[in-house]
Write a protein that holds these residues in place. Structure first.
Motif, PDB file in Angstrom:
ATOM      1  N   ILE A 248      35.980  44.799  15.241  1.00  0.00           N
ATOM      2  CA  ILE A 248      35.602  43.766  14.907  1.00  0.00           C
ATOM      3  C   ILE A 248      33.943  43.633  14.636  1.00  0.00           C
ATOM      4  N   GLY A 249      33.244  44.550  14.875  1.00  0.00           N
ATOM      5  CA  GLY A 249      31.897  44.536  14.832  1.00  0.00           C
ATOM      6  C   GLY A 249      31.368  44.272  13.397  1.00  0.00           C
ATOM      7  N   PRO A 250      30.109  43.613  13.387  1.00  0.00           N
ATOM      8  CA  PRO A 250      29.760  42.978  12.231  1.00  0.00           C
ATOM      9  C   PRO A 250      29.416  44.122  10.920  1.00  0.00           C
ATOM     10  N   ALA A 251      29.389  45.305  11.293  1.00  0.00           N
ATOM     11  CA  ALA A 251      28.980  46.465  10.338  1.00  0.00           C
ATOM     12  C   ALA A 251      30.186  47.192  10.014  1.00  0.00           C
ATOM     13  N   PRO A 252      30.328  47.506   8.608  1.00  0.00           N
ATOM     14  CA  PRO A 252      31.363  48.331   8.019  1.00  0.00           C
ATOM     15  C   PRO A 252      31.283  49.780   8.635  1.00  0.00           C
ATOM     16  N   LEU A 253      32.155  50.480   8.665  1.00  0.00           N
ATOM     17  CA  LEU A 253      32.302  51.907   9.069  1.00  0.00           C
ATOM     18  C   LEU A 253      32.703  52.675   7.871  1.00  0.00           C
ATOM     19  N   PHE A 254      32.218  53.720   7.690  1.00  0.00           N
ATOM     20  CA  PHE A 254      32.411  54.768   6.703  1.00  0.00           C
ATOM     21  C   PHE A 254      32.525  55.977   7.465  1.00  0.00           C
ATOM     22  N   LEU A 255      33.651  56.562   7.410  1.00  0.00           N
ATOM     23  CA  LEU A 255      33.812  57.693   8.093  1.00  0.00           C
ATOM     24  C   LEU A 255      34.390  58.982   7.473  1.00  0.00           C
ATOM     25  N   ASP A 256      33.695  60.074   7.446  1.00  0.00           N
ATOM     26  CA  ASP A 256      34.089  61.124   6.611  1.00  0.00           C
ATOM     27  C   ASP A 256      35.521  61.893   7.353  1.00  0.00           C
ATOM     28  N   HIS A 257      35.731  61.669   8.555  1.00  0.00           N
ATOM     29  CA  HIS A 257      36.679  62.284   9.239  1.00  0.00           C
ATOM     30  C   HIS A 257      37.654  61.017   9.735  1.00  0.00           C
ATOM     31  N   ARG A 258      38.754  61.485  10.371  1.00  0.00           N
ATOM     32  CA  ARG A 258      39.773  60.437  10.904  1.00  0.00           C
ATOM     33  C   ARG A 258      39.324  60.263  12.482  1.00  0.00           C
ATOM     34  N   PRO A 259      38.883  59.170  12.808  1.00  0.00           N
ATOM     35  CA  PRO A 259      38.756  58.936  14.299  1.00  0.00           C
ATOM     36  C   PRO A 259      39.889  58.469  15.033  1.00  0.00           C
TER      37      PRO A 259
END
Length: 487
Positions: A248-259
């Motif tokens: 829900i946090g305001p910042a986008p998440l761009f992850l190069d791996h699968r969390p």
């Protein structure tokens, strides 16, 4: 023997990622240059290889069936050729301790290797154009110059692909800016946004998700592979105390791996699992949040700055549609057309149902879909499309009727307590036909489809009447499409 990393490895890998060439299918432009290398230099084999941190990817190969192959780092001489910007020339691989036991030497009996670095404009070595031959020999200065020129042609081809992609992304950004100004429902907006993103990025799946304390709900999605697997993963995913706040946090998440939380999105079997992007859409009314989620199809996955910009604009576009939806549901009137909105219709139907239950007074409900709105947007822009919506709304106002705007191009008409429901239904049809005719006279190529249902004749209450009216409207739309197609 382990290959030492180049001194500028981080910059080199970043440059390679920008070209998006790893794991791509064969292309004639690359095959043509490799073919030319074998013919001009009179060698048995030529290959175009790109080297990342862990492997070498063969984009093109002539003379050996290696196109599309990925070999571990150090398995072929090209992994060593990227260490400098100078060509790597080996007269006899069988005498080189690094490669003497390689299957290309022991099995294919190849001896000569010459690898010319593929240099990015910044000087980073992306890979090689290499040639191999069963004869022990060394390319002379003229042949090395030919190989260098062919390598430069490959770099030019990479730059052309990159500039073409950047131009397409610029056009996509422009399309998103236009779409953000429109007044489509979130599902319709998501359909167009996701189609645009899949055309620009290597995505396995993307979706507009609705998040509540009970779990994830899918409002719209698009899948290139295993769509149902992704949807089932979403349906079964948990929405817990640890997962919720992170998403829900305001910042986008761009992850190069699968969390760990990406287990809701199962990786496709047809390709290696890629990275995940999660962009909150900035709402949260009544505890309901929305997000744009995406799973990459490629690996390794690197979200480039221009890709993040494109996704953030897509999220902005979806946020605008959700805001418009909330306004239509909560506000007493629609700000664009000045008609009453969806929440007002729900309240009116509730009161009408009470009147019917208490005094037996029925009512007639019509649902109208305005067709051709998208054509007007595409041809004339959103300003004309909004004018069209406002003009149509004005034409729907009539004594004894209440008009509502439900969604981007959907309207409702409510006639309370008619003496003869069938006459009231015909009056609605006449009104809608006249409204469409007025738009035609203004030059707009549109049509309006109407579905009508009555309480209690067609349904016992408002929810059922709304459902029945929409079914009849959809049937009318199908009839028109079939008529146009000559069915």
């Amino acid at each position: 023997m382990a290959v030492p990393p180049p001194t500028n490895e981080a910059a080199r890998l970043a440059a390679l990622a920008r070209y998006r060439v790893l794991d791509t299918p064969p292309e004639e432009a690359f095959d043509r240059i490799a073919r030319l290398a074998t013919q001009v230099l009179n060698v048995a084999c030529a290959a175009v290889n790109f080297v990342d941190a862990e492997r070498t990817f063969t984009k093109s190969c002539q003379g050996l069936e290696l196109a599309g192959a990925s070999l571990p780092a150090g398995a072929i001489p090209c992994s060593w050729a990227v260490l400098t910007s100078e060509p790597l020339l080996i007269e006899d691989l069988s005498t080189d301790p690094r490669f003497c036991d390689h299957p290309l030497v022991t099995g294919r009996h190849l001896r000569m290797y010459a690898g010319m670095p593929l240099l990015a404009p910044g000087g980073e070595v992306l890979g090689t154009l290499c040639v191999l031959d069963p004869r022990v020999r060394r390319l002379d200065a003229r042949e090395q110059d030919i190989l260098r020129s062919l390598a430069a042609l490959l770099t030019d081809q990479l730059e052309l692909r990159l500039k073409t992609r950047e131009l397409a992304q610029a056009r996509a950004l422009h399309a998103l800016v236009d779409l953000e100004q429109e007044t489509l429902p979130p599902e319709d907006t998501a359909e167009r946004v996701l189609a645009l993103l899949h055309a620009q990025l290597p995505l396995a799946w993307s979706g507009l998700l609705q998040l509540t304390p009970e779990g994830l709900e899918l409002r719209h999605d698009r899948a290139e592979v295993q769509g149902e697997a992704f949807r089932e993963g979403i349906r079964q995913s948990a929405w817990g105390k640890e997962t919720g706040p992170a998403l829900i946090g305001p910042a986008p998440l761009f992850l190069d791996h699968r969390p760990a939380w990406a287990d809701a999105f199962p990786p496709p079997q047809e390709a290696e699992p890629g990275g995940v992007a999660w962009l909150p859409l900035g709402d949260g009314h009544d505890g309901v949040h929305h997000a744009l989620a995406l799973v990459r199809l490629d690996r390794p996955s690197v979200w480039l700055p221009e890709e993040r910009l494109l996704l953030e604009k897509a999220a902005s576009c979806l946020s605008a549609a959700l805001t418009q939806e909330a306004r239509l549901e909560e506000g007493p009137s629609d700000s664009l057309t000045d008609l009453l909105a969806r929440r007002a219709l729900q309240q009116a139907l509730g009161r009408a149902d009470q009147q019917h239950a208490g005094a037996g007074l029925g009512y007639v409900l019509g649902v109208v879909k305005l067709g051709g709105l998208q054509q007007v947007r595409d041809s004339y822009g959103h300003v004309h499309a909004n004018h069209l919506l406002r003009e149509f709304a004005q034409q729907l106002k009539a004594p004894g009727l209440t008009a509502y705007r439900l969604d981007g191009d959907e309207y409702a008409l409510l006639h309370l307590w008619p003496a003869l429901p069938e006459v009231a239904a015909q009056d609605l049809a006449t009104l809608v036909a006249g409204a469409a005719g007025a738009l035609h006279r203004l030059g707009y190529p549109v049509e309006a489809a109407l579905g009508v249902a009555s309480v209690p004749e067609d349904a016992p209450e408002g929810v059922g009447a709304l459902r029945a009216a929409r079914r009849r409207r959809a049937a009318r739309e199908r009839e028109r499409r079939n008529a146009r197609q000559g069915r």
